[in-house]
Enzyme design. Sequence first.
Site, PDB file in Angstrom:
ATOM      1  N   LYS A  71      -4.112   3.259  -2.616  1.00  0.00           N
ATOM      2  CA  LYS A  71      -4.843   3.663  -1.416  1.00  0.00           C
ATOM      3  C   LYS A  71      -4.480   5.058  -0.921  1.00  0.00           C
ATOM      4  CE  LYS A  71      -6.536  -0.697   0.071  1.00  0.00           C
ATOM      5  NZ  LYS A  71      -6.992  -1.527   1.118  1.00  0.00           N
TER       6      LYS A  71
ATOM      7  N   MET B   8      -7.114   8.953  10.194  1.00  0.00           N
ATOM      8  CA  MET B   8      -7.891   9.275   8.987  1.00  0.00           C
ATOM      9  C   MET B   8      -8.776  10.490   9.205  1.00  0.00           C
ATOM     10  SD  MET B   8      -8.975   5.612   7.389  1.00  0.00           S
ATOM     11  CE  MET B   8      -9.428   4.798   8.898  1.00  0.00           C
TER      12      MET B   8
ATOM     13  N   ASP C 153       0.827  -1.211   0.000  1.00  0.00           N
ATOM     14  CA  ASP C 153       0.000   0.000   0.000  1.00  0.00           C
ATOM     15  C   ASP C 153       0.857   1.255   0.000  1.00  0.00           C
ATOM     16  OD1 ASP C 153      -2.325  -1.394   0.097  1.00  0.00           O
ATOM     17  OD2 ASP C 153      -2.601  -1.184   2.252  1.00  0.00           O
TER      18      ASP C 153
HETATM   19  N1  SAH Z   1      -3.350   0.237   9.751  1.00  0.00           N
HETATM   20  C1  SAH Z   1      -2.869   1.571   9.982  1.00  0.00           C
HETATM   21  C2  SAH Z   1      -3.943   2.625   9.819  1.00  0.00           C
HETATM   22  C3  SAH Z   1      -4.505   2.702   8.420  1.00  0.00           C
HETATM   23  S1  SAH Z   1      -5.641   4.033   8.231  1.00  0.00           S
HETATM   24  C4  SAH Z   1      -2.250   1.642  11.378  1.00  0.00           C
HETATM   25  O1  SAH Z   1      -2.185   0.631  12.076  1.00  0.00           O
HETATM   26  O2  SAH Z   1      -1.782   2.717  11.747  1.00  0.00           O
HETATM   27  C5  SAH Z   1      -4.598   5.317   7.615  1.00  0.00           C
HETATM   28  C6  SAH Z   1      -4.375   6.373   8.661  1.00  0.00           C
HETATM   29  O3  SAH Z   1      -3.323   5.963   9.536  1.00  0.00           O
HETATM   30  C7  SAH Z   1      -3.931   7.701   8.122  1.00  0.00           C
HETATM   31  O4  SAH Z   1      -5.020   8.478   7.682  1.00  0.00           O
HETATM   32  C8  SAH Z   1      -3.252   8.318   9.331  1.00  0.00           C
HETATM   33  O5  SAH Z   1      -4.204   8.809  10.249  1.00  0.00           O
HETATM   34  C9  SAH Z   1      -2.604   7.094   9.945  1.00  0.00           C
HETATM   35  N2  SAH Z   1      -1.202   6.919   9.559  1.00  0.00           N
HETATM   36  C10 SAH Z   1      -0.655   5.854   8.976  1.00  0.00           C
HETATM   37  N3  SAH Z   1       0.689   6.008   8.832  1.00  0.00           N
HETATM   38  C11 SAH Z   1       0.986   7.204   9.341  1.00  0.00           C
HETATM   39  C12 SAH Z   1       2.189   7.951   9.520  1.00  0.00           C
HETATM   40  N4  SAH Z   1       3.384   7.487   9.113  1.00  0.00           N
HETATM   41  N5  SAH Z   1       2.111   9.161  10.119  1.00  0.00           N
HETATM   42  C13 SAH Z   1       0.948   9.659  10.536  1.00  0.00           C
HETATM   43  N6  SAH Z   1      -0.223   9.012  10.393  1.00  0.00           N
HETATM   44  C14 SAH Z   1      -0.207   7.801   9.821  1.00  0.00           C
END
Ligand code: SAH
Length: 250
Positions: free
Chosen positions: A57, A174, A35
């Site tokens: 995505k 998100m 992704d």
């Molecule tokens: N499975 C992921 C979440 C997926 S939803 C987890 O466990 O974190 C995607 C959201 O995750 C984004 O909109 C943001 O809010 C957050 N996110 C994922 N990676 C990030 C990063 N490196 N820095 C800040 N927010 C992040």
Amino acid sequence: MKGKVVIVGAGPGDPELITVKGLKALRSADVVVYDRLAPRGLIAEVKEGCELIYAGKEPGRAELSQDEINRILAAKALEGKLVVRLKGGDPYVFGRGEEECEYVMSAGVPCEVVPGIPSFIGASAYAGIPLAGRGFSSAFSVVTGQVADRSMQEAHLDRIERLAAASDMLVILMGVRELSRILRSVARVKEPKEPAAAVMWATTPQQRVVAGALEDLIAQVEAGNIQNPAVIYVGRGVTWRGRLWRADAL
Ligand code: SAH
């Protein structure tokens, strides 16, 4: 040879934050489906000849639909291949890992799930924002800023407000698109001076943090200074930042 799908949580961004088990699976994969938020540095770990498939995505669009991803995972494994589905953070935190695992298993393909460090846990350490601890936070809540069924969004915002009132620390994933509305409703149940922060691109070299009072964060959001991907924190844990290790100060 019988194929298999391994759904691997790759962690929040720093490629070294994947688990040993996840890295082993990645290094032996014949096919990797990854992704947008899966750490790019990890792609260098795949073996020669490994097929790489980008699933995209970005918010609001995807290179491949969820149905296409599901079908690719099952089909490649049925060819006898070891398929690694590489996801940002943890597969079961707003990651659709459950939908993919269910689909693959219902197609008769063996599936395994390797957990990962979720973004809000990685961002907590790398930005110096403890989530829970004695004296300042006995309960934290983690919410998504938007729900899949748009007609439920208003009800969801009401629920975020109730959770904010009931939690010492509110964590929003998100949330960028709806952030101004969300934070304004949170401000109704918290003090305008409640500490708050947005951590963007957490644990990567691009990590950027905007922190201050809730009212200031709202102003920053409305000035367009908070971009996706970001984890939002509202709670006293944010005040520890000045006294703790943080990667954004390096
Ligand atoms: N499975 C992921 C979440 C997926 S939803 C987890 O466990 O974190 C995607 C959201 O995750 C984004 O909109 C943001 O809010 C957050 N996110 C994922 N990676 C990030 C990063 N490196 N820095 C800040 N927010 C992040």
